[in-house]
Scaffold this motif. Structure first.
Motif, short mmCIF file in Angstrom:
data_model
loop_
_atom_site.label_atom_id
_atom_site.label_comp_id
_atom_site.label_asym_id
_atom_site.label_seq_id
_atom_site.Cartn_x
_atom_site.Cartn_y
_atom_site.Cartn_z
N ASP A 154 3.11 5.89 -5.60
CA ASP A 154 2.93 5.90 -7.02
C ASP A 154 1.71 6.90 -7.42
OD1 ASP A 154 4.78 4.20 -7.53
OD2 ASP A 154 3.60 2.57 -7.87
N GLU A 188 1.96 1.75 -3.58
CA GLU A 188 0.90 2.37 -4.33
C GLU A 188 0.64 3.76 -4.02
OE1 GLU A 188 -2.89 -0.23 -3.66
OE2 GLU A 188 -1.69 -1.87 -4.21
N ARG A 213 0.90 -1.30 -0.04
CA ARG A 213 -0.03 0.04 -0.17
C ARG A 213 0.93 1.28 -0.06
NH1 ARG A 213 -2.32 -3.94 -0.81
NH2 ARG A 213 -4.64 -4.20 -0.50
#
Length: 93
Positions: free
Chosen positions: A72, A69, A66
């Motif tokens: 990103d 992510e 997570r």
């Protein structure tokens, strides 16, 4: 005597949220690296089924995923803001 609230001049910087997002990005990177250092098993393939992994390692793996992510997404937001600012030819007065 009544005191008037006059506006103060403060420069308005484009996208002030980027400073906070930069801190978030750095914190996510540190958290991810710390979990990887604490649990070297995250990088090694786990023998057998994932259901046999200790709960702490399995949860750490989820958190690391997570964090990556969200970093990103913060990078994508930063690129999007850069695109908008580069195409903004208006002069703020």
């Amino acid at each position: 005597m009544r005191q008037l609230q006059l506006p103060f001049y403060r420069p308005t910087f484009p996208s002030p949220e980027r400073a906070v997002l930069t801190l978030l990005h750095a914190a996510l990177r540190v958290a991810e690296q710390t979990l990887r250092d604490e649990h070297p098993m995250l990088e090694a393939p786990w023998p057998g089924s994932q259901h046999h992994a200790p709960l702490v390692v399995a949860t750490a793996k989820l958190v690391v995923g997570r964090c990556a992510e969200l970093r990103d997404l913060v990078d994508a937001y930063d690129r999007a803001v850069d695109d908008v600012l580069q195409h903004d030819d208006s002069i703020p007065f």
